[in-house]
Design a protein around this motif. Sequence first.
Motif, short mmCIF file in Angstrom:
data_model
loop_
_atom_site.label_atom_id
_atom_site.label_comp_id
_atom_site.label_asym_id
_atom_site.label_seq_id
_atom_site.Cartn_x
_atom_site.Cartn_y
_atom_site.Cartn_z
N THR A 53 -12.13 -7.77 -10.54
CA THR A 53 -12.61 -6.65 -11.14
C THR A 53 -12.83 -5.65 -9.93
OG1 THR A 53 -14.56 -7.67 -10.86
CG2 THR A 53 -13.40 -7.67 -13.12
N ARG A 54 -12.67 -6.26 -8.73
CA ARG A 54 -13.11 -5.25 -7.41
C ARG A 54 -12.35 -4.29 -7.36
NH1 ARG A 54 -11.33 -3.57 -3.41
NH2 ARG A 54 -9.61 -4.67 -3.69
N ARG A 55 -12.87 -3.12 -7.22
CA ARG A 55 -11.92 -1.73 -6.90
C ARG A 55 -12.58 -1.16 -5.88
NH1 ARG A 55 -8.38 -4.27 -9.26
NH2 ARG A 55 -7.83 -3.88 -7.30
N SER A 56 -11.73 -0.54 -4.96
CA SER A 56 -12.21 0.52 -4.10
C SER A 56 -12.54 1.68 -4.94
CB SER A 56 -11.39 0.90 -3.04
OG SER A 56 -10.65 -0.06 -2.36
N ALA A 57 -13.73 2.30 -4.43
CA ALA A 57 -14.63 3.46 -5.12
C ALA A 57 -14.62 4.71 -4.15
CB ALA A 57 -15.81 3.05 -5.84
N SER A 62 -17.17 -0.38 -2.39
CA SER A 62 -16.82 -0.14 -0.90
C SER A 62 -15.26 0.38 -1.05
CB SER A 62 -16.94 -1.13 0.16
OG SER A 62 -15.97 -2.21 -0.25
N LYS A 63 -15.14 1.11 0.10
CA LYS A 63 -13.78 1.72 0.49
C LYS A 63 -13.44 1.79 1.73
CE LYS A 63 -10.33 4.79 -1.15
NZ LYS A 63 -9.85 5.69 -2.32
N TRP A 64 -12.36 1.03 2.22
CA TRP A 64 -11.92 0.89 3.67
C TRP A 64 -11.44 2.47 4.04
CZ3 TRP A 64 -9.60 -3.93 5.74
CH2 TRP A 64 -9.76 -4.00 7.30
N ARG A 65 -11.88 3.03 5.04
CA ARG A 65 -11.32 4.43 5.47
C ARG A 65 -11.02 4.03 6.90
NH1 ARG A 65 -11.39 8.26 1.17
NH2 ARG A 65 -13.28 7.83 -0.20
N THR A 66 -9.92 4.89 7.20
CA THR A 66 -9.24 4.83 8.61
C THR A 66 -8.96 6.13 8.89
OG1 THR A 66 -7.17 4.19 7.27
CG2 THR A 66 -8.07 2.48 8.28
N GLY A 67 -7.53 6.44 8.94
CA GLY A 67 -7.37 7.93 9.47
C GLY A 67 -7.97 8.15 11.03
N ARG A 68 -8.81 9.51 11.09
CA ARG A 68 -9.46 9.74 12.12
C ARG A 68 -10.30 9.06 12.77
NH1 ARG A 68 -10.17 15.94 12.42
NH2 ARG A 68 -8.58 16.72 10.92
N ARG A 70 -9.79 1.86 -12.36
CA ARG A 70 -9.36 0.37 -12.64
C ARG A 70 -7.76 0.43 -12.57
NH1 ARG A 70 -13.79 -2.11 -15.95
NH2 ARG A 70 -14.46 -2.31 -13.94
N ARG A 71 -7.23 -0.70 -12.23
CA ARG A 71 -5.78 -0.85 -12.27
C ARG A 71 -5.64 -2.25 -12.49
NH1 ARG A 71 -6.01 1.23 -7.39
NH2 ARG A 71 -5.13 -0.52 -6.46
N ALA A 72 -4.31 -2.58 -13.47
CA ALA A 72 -3.93 -3.99 -13.57
C ALA A 72 -3.47 -4.53 -12.34
CB ALA A 72 -2.93 -3.99 -14.82
C1 LIG Z 1 -6.62 -1.24 6.58
C2 LIG Z 1 -7.04 -0.34 5.21
C3 LIG Z 1 -7.20 1.05 5.59
C4 LIG Z 1 -7.52 1.89 4.50
N1 LIG Z 1 -7.50 3.19 4.77
C5 LIG Z 1 -7.88 3.96 3.51
C6 LIG Z 1 -8.04 5.61 4.01
O1 LIG Z 1 -8.05 6.08 5.18
N2 LIG Z 1 -8.26 6.26 2.84
C7 LIG Z 1 -8.27 5.93 1.42
O2 LIG Z 1 -8.75 6.63 0.70
N3 LIG Z 1 -8.03 4.36 1.26
C8 LIG Z 1 -8.13 3.64 2.31
N4 LIG Z 1 -7.80 2.26 2.18
C9 LIG Z 1 -8.01 1.94 0.57
C10 LIG Z 1 -6.75 1.88 -0.10
O3 LIG Z 1 -6.21 2.86 -0.36
C11 LIG Z 1 -7.12 0.91 -1.33
O4 LIG Z 1 -7.63 -0.43 -1.14
C12 LIG Z 1 -5.78 0.71 -2.14
O5 LIG Z 1 -5.58 2.00 -2.77
C13 LIG Z 1 -5.90 -0.31 -3.27
O6 LIG Z 1 -7.11 0.03 -4.00
P1 LIG Z 1 -7.96 -1.01 -4.54
O7 LIG Z 1 -8.96 -1.24 -3.42
O8 LIG Z 1 -8.96 -0.45 -5.37
O9 LIG Z 1 -7.33 -2.32 -4.87
C14 LIG Z 1 -7.60 1.41 3.25
C15 LIG Z 1 -7.33 0.14 2.82
C16 LIG Z 1 -7.16 -0.60 3.76
C17 LIG Z 1 -6.85 -2.26 3.68
#
Ligand SMILES: Cc1cc2nc3c(=O)[nH]c(=O)nc-3n(C[C@H](O)[C@H](O)[C@H](O)COP(=O)(O)O)c2cc1C
Length: 181
Positions: A9-13, A124-130, A167-169
């Motif tokens: 059920t965990r999803r990035s938000a 939570s959502k992992w953000r990278t990029g800049r 939410r994704r399967a």
């Molecule tokens: C190392 C890493 C870097 C990520 N960087 C970004 C990012 O810069 N921007 C973003 O929108 N999501 C980023 N994500 C999140 C992924 O896009 C997200 O986990 C993926 O779409 C799957 O979605 P879920 O976590 O809901 O399953 C990153 C995830 C990881 C593991």
Amino acid sequence: MDIITAVLTRRSASALGAPAPGDEEFRYLLKGAATAPDHGRLRPWRWILVRGDGLTAVADCLADEDPAADREQLVSSVVRAPLKAMLVFTPHVGHRIPEWEQLAAASTMTYSLMLLLHGRGYSSKWRTGRLCTSEALRVRLGLAEQERLLGALDIGTPDPSAVPSARRAPMDVSDRVAVFG
Ligand SMILES: Cc1cc2nc3c(=O)[nH]c(=O)nc-3n(C[C@H](O)[C@H](O)[C@H](O)COP(=O)(O)O)c2cc1C
């Protein structure tokens, strides 16, 4: 919540509001996350917690470095969650445990933390990029030469109305397993 439910059920938000865990709650959850596999028990990482004015300072830092960027858009992309936990990779250079294994340990710990946050109703959502490439940000956050920013976890409470669309399967990954012998 049992483990399989938490994982499924965990999803990035992206839409994250208050509350976010306080510093003490973050430390508590990190203690759990730090039990993730870590060859050599090196703990080759650290976190820098950024909130409030700190978020604006991070955004200003990125904007100053890139005057061509749309400042407003940049600021809103940084200040979109109440807590930004900056993940710093602190490799033990020259150690018998190769750097890629240390990176794997940092990544494993981070996913554990994401699951634990989810288990307590946060997202939570992992953000990278800049965040990973900005030299100005490195300097502002006081990173040592061998340290590297692996981005940040945006952390907060998910907007309940945004959850269903995110939410994704689970994917079919049966073709990613081979049986040898
Ligand atoms: C190392 C890493 C870097 C990520 N960087 C970004 C990012 O810069 N921007 C973003 O929108 N999501 C980023 N994500 C999140 C992924 O896009 C997200 O986990 C993926 O779409 C799957 O979605 P879920 O976590 O809901 O399953 C990153 C995830 C990881 C593991």
